[in-house]
Design an enzyme around this catalytic site. Structure first.
Site, PDB file in Angstrom:
ATOM      1  N   ASP A  68       0.879  -1.163   0.000  1.00 10.29           N
ATOM      2  CA  ASP A  68       0.000   0.000   0.000  1.00 10.29           C
ATOM      3  C   ASP A  68       0.924   1.222   0.000  1.00 10.29           C
ATOM      4  OD1 ASP A  68      -2.046   1.780   0.080  1.00 10.29           O
ATOM      5  OD2 ASP A  68      -3.071   0.907   1.807  1.00 10.29           O
TER       6      ASP A  68
HETATM    7  C1  BGC Z   1      -4.890   3.441   0.123  1.00  9.06           C
HETATM    8  C2  BGC Z   1      -5.028   2.437  -0.999  1.00  9.06           C
HETATM    9  C3  BGC Z   1      -4.862   3.143  -2.323  1.00  9.06           C
HETATM   10  C4  BGC Z   1      -3.544   3.865  -2.354  1.00  9.06           C
HETATM   11  C5  BGC Z   1      -3.293   4.606  -3.645  1.00  9.06           C
HETATM   12  C6  BGC Z   1      -3.640   4.295   0.005  1.00  9.06           C
HETATM   13  O1  BGC Z   1      -3.675   5.344   0.919  1.00  9.06           O
HETATM   14  O2  BGC Z   1      -4.890   2.767   1.358  1.00  9.06           O
HETATM   15  O3  BGC Z   1      -6.262   1.792  -0.925  1.00  9.06           O
HETATM   16  O4  BGC Z   1      -5.020   2.231  -3.368  1.00  9.06           O
HETATM   17  O5  BGC Z   1      -3.514   4.799  -1.296  1.00  9.06           O
HETATM   18  O6  BGC Z   1      -4.135   5.686  -3.757  1.00  9.06           O
END
Ligand code: BGC
Length: 744
Positions: A232
């Site tokens: 993530d």
């Molecule tokens: C989120 C993810 C997301 C990623 C990219 C993170 O803060 O937890 O779900 O895909 O950002 O935007």
């Protein structure tokens, strides 16, 4: 087609080149390498619509993104219980991604809704892992049918937002397997997702991005995952430790620093070069497989068509929770007061990384205006405050007095529910609750339409004749809501989570977010309905519940129980006046296992469309995994032979058909006898009678059994306690020798 990217290709790269590959180039791209002819691929959020950021980049949806159709959130689509709809949703997202030159779509999110306060529940499917796994698999298959990859997130046990980068989810092994990993396991095994996104949190004290057991032993060695694991955004604290654990790609990447760190680690022996090679190769395979979606693209797609699908998806999912005196659907000659700021400015999507720059939002008020119904509108409250506004309230009450029916749009304002933080209450804002009561006093024909990301409390439940739950229904929220209210579409959604009466009724109450660093999953496997059923708790609306404008009856349960599967058949008939869809649910009740078990668990779903009077036979199959529980003693799934109840119902609390079966599949319960075996498990077994007699134990047992109260006492004693009742240790040992052949 043989791959250009193989191990010898990777081995020919310099250390720096390899290190660059396992580090994102920037926010949304993997690293390219012109000299080696390695292209870069783009990924983008998210689960319910594209969030392709053309310029500027951030993970929280703060910068604008290209225009895209905003589909209903998972909290709502889950209520469809409709795998084919989820597949189509995936297809739509895949088409849009391809047209926008996106290779990887960051979704679906399949975490379990453990606490109703969790800020991201709107992005997740259910409190039930079976449902999340089934729907998640279809969604993934749909996206990947368009040759666009997915990233299934957030792996794993990421069930709160507060301190999400550091808090440890402390979970026992059985609970982890049966509840929190189950949906991921199902999706990995049935849909082969391109990537999995490892979440921010720790699991039992180990950061997920550095968790070898999770990312390698379980995910790859046990489940056979073939894709790449990415982090993530910002989940990597130590890239070398992460690579060693099995992470392939750090996102968004830390540029030169990351590369330097990895190169140094290999040079000083902290990281085996072969580990880096494996990760780099997995990234290359990902790039190779999905780069085409960026080059062979259709350049545009029909957004109007997708908008219409967004409407259908919402209509397939909206949940009618209450409908007394058949106040709904609206009648053509009804004069209706539409009240609530949310009718005009609807809440239809979540905040954070899943936020979409919507193509065409149709508010409920717009849909009403486009219809030929006679209505008036008043906002009633402001969305920026919890306090009532006298003028708005008075105008709303006046409107309610002047009309036949009142439709009140209530919900949780955007600022109170988003990715990045957890909620503190399940209550609707005070000004909305107060207005519901005031409106009900002047006009009892009150219909409440809800817009919220997850469970809300309903102390006002008795004041409304009808309640329609629309969750966050996507950009076609207005059309879908209006079509259900007017009966143009018959509602068919059912709740994918329980609506408790009070927050205090939830098993995580008092422990959720209690510590900044430790989230202790004390309730174990008893999450959602598994807990409410066990405790026989009254709830506002149970898991699997939802009404229709027609009625259905269930009959003719026929179960065929063979040595490798149980097939379940039953009929559903539409006994009402209008066509409609019914979601039948199959629950299994385990009556044999010697470990603690939920009262019942969902193990089958079927959605059928029926004309008035029509009847259809539903067929569902259960195999060994549908009966299994995770035995941490031997680290394996176990299915016990013995008695089960097969239940078929309209909801978890409305079982229509049930039948007990003796399951042939699986392990026989152990019949081993030793000094600690309780007499209850010995004295009634006909195959042991001879041995008891030969050892000279039978007569003293018979004497005691003559009285009922003595019998109970005896049953509850271990074999060795027979010495207290006059038997000798020698007799007991003789008996044990005689039954040794039974101990297998
Ligand atoms: C989120 C993810 C997301 C990623 C990219 C993170 O803060 O937890 O779900 O895909 O950002 O935007």
């Amino acid at each position: 087609m043989s791959s250009k990217f193989n191990l010898s290709f990777v081995r020919n790269l310099t250390l720096t080149e390899k290190a660059a590959l396992v580090t994102g180039k920037n926010y949304w791209y993997t690293a390219d390498n012109k000299k080696r002819e390695i292209p870069s691929i783009m990924m983008t959020d998210g689960p319910s619509g594209l969030r392709k950021q053309a310029e500027g980049a951030d993970a929280l949806g703060l910068n604008g993104s290209v225009e895209a159709v905003c589909f209903p959130t998972a909290a709502l689509t889950a209520c469809s219980f409709d795998k084919s709809m989820l597949f189509k949703l995936g297809q739509n997202l895949g088409q849009a991604a391809k047209a926008e030159n996106i290779s990887i779509l960051l979704g679906p999110g399949v975490n379990i809704k453990r606490s109703p306060l969790a800020g991201r529940n709107f992005e997740y499917f259910s409190e039930d892992p079976y449902l999340a796994g089934e729907l998640g698999s279809s969604y993934v298959q749909g996206v990947q049918s368009q040759k666009v990859g997915v990233s299934v997130k957030h792996f794993a046990a990421n069930n709160r937002e507060n301190q999400r980068f550091t808090a440890s989810s402390n979970i026992d092994e059985r609970t982890l397997r049966e509840i929190y990993l189950k949906a991921f396991e199902k999706i990995v095994k049935t849909a082969q997702p391109a990537t999995l996104m490892c979440s921010y949190n720790e699991l039992n004290g180990v950061l997920n991005s550095q968790n070898h057991r999770l990312l390698t032993q379980i995910l790859r060695n046990e489940w056979g995952f073939q894709g790449a694991v990415m982090s993530d955004w910002g989940a990597v604290a130590d890239h070398v430790a992460a690579l060693n654990a099995g992470l392939d790609l750090e996102m968004p990447g830390n540029g030169k620093d990351s590369v330097h760190q990895i190169v140094t680690a290999v040079q000083n022996g902290q990281l085996e070069e072969s580990v880096l090679d494996t990760a780099a190769l997995r990234v290359l395979h990902l790039v190779e497989k999905y780069v085409n979606s960026q080059t062979v693209h259709s350049s545009s797609y029909d957004k109007a068509e997708q908008h219409d699908f967004a409407r259908q998806a919402a209509e397939d999912s909206l949940v009618l929770l209450k409908n007394e005196h058949q106040i709904l659907p609206l009648q053509k000659n009804d004069h209706v007061a539409l009240i609530g700021a949310l009718a005009k400015t609807p809440r239809y999507q979540g905040g954070g990384s899943s936020h979409v720059n919507s193509y065409r939002v149709v508010a409920p008020l717009d849909a009403a205006q486009q219809s030929d119904y006679d209505f008036d509108y008043a906002p009633g409250y402001s969305l920026n405050t919890n306090k009532p506004d006298k003028e708005l309230v008075n105008a709303a009450i006046k409107l309610a007095q002047e009309n036949d029916k009142v439709i009140f749009f209530a919900g949780v304002p955007e600022q109170d529910e988003s990715e990045g933080f957890d909620k503190e209450t399940l209550d609707l804002p005070d000004n909305q609750v107060a207005l519901i009561e005031q409106l009900a006093q002047v006009n009892p024909n009150l219909i409440v339409v809800l817009q919220n990301g997850s469970v809300v409390t309903m102390p006002w439940r008795d004041s409304a004749l009808a309640i329609l739950e629309t969750y966050l229904a996507g950009e076609a929220v207005g059309e879908a809501t209006w079509n259900i209210l007017t009966g143009a579409t018959n509602p068919s959604g059912k709740l994918a989570e329980t609506f408790p009466i009070r927050l205090e009724d939830n098993p995580t109450y008092g422990t959720f977010n209690a510590s900044k660093t430790q989230e202790n999953y004390h309730e174990g496997i008893f999450v959602g309905y598994r807990y409410y059923d066990l405790k026989k708790k009254a709830v506002n609306y149970p898991f699997g519940y939802g009404l229709s404008y027609t009625t259905f009856t269930y009959s003719n349960l026929v179960i065929q129980n063979t040595s490798d599967q149980v097939s379940v058949e039953f009929d559903i008939q539409n006994t009402g006046q209008v066509a409609g869809q019914e979601i039948a649910q199959l629950y299994v009740r385990n009556l044999v296992s010697a470990v603690e078990m939920p009262v019942q668990e969902l193990q089958g779903i079927s959605k059928v469309y029926l004309q008035p009077g029509e009847s259809k036979t539903v067929q569902l199959k259960l195999t060994r995994p549908n009966f299994a529980w995770y035995n941490k003693q031997n680290s394996a799934w176990q299915t016990d032979q013995g008695e089960y109840e097969i239940r078929v119902g309209k909801s978890s609390r409305q079982i229509e058909l049930r039948q007990r079966i003796q399951l042939e599949i699986g392990t026989k319960p152990s019949k081993t006898i030793n000094l600690n075996t309780y007499l209850k498990d010995i004295i009634y077994r006909s195959d042991l009678k001879n041995a008891l007699a030969k050892a000279g134990l039978q007569s003293s047992i018979d004497q005691i059994l003559q009285s009922d109260s003595n019998a109970e006492l005896l049953e509850n004693m271990p074999l060795r306690a027979l010495v207290m009742l006059g038997a000798s240790m020698q007799q007991i040992e003789t008996f044990l020798k005689l039954v040794q052949n039974k101990n297998s």
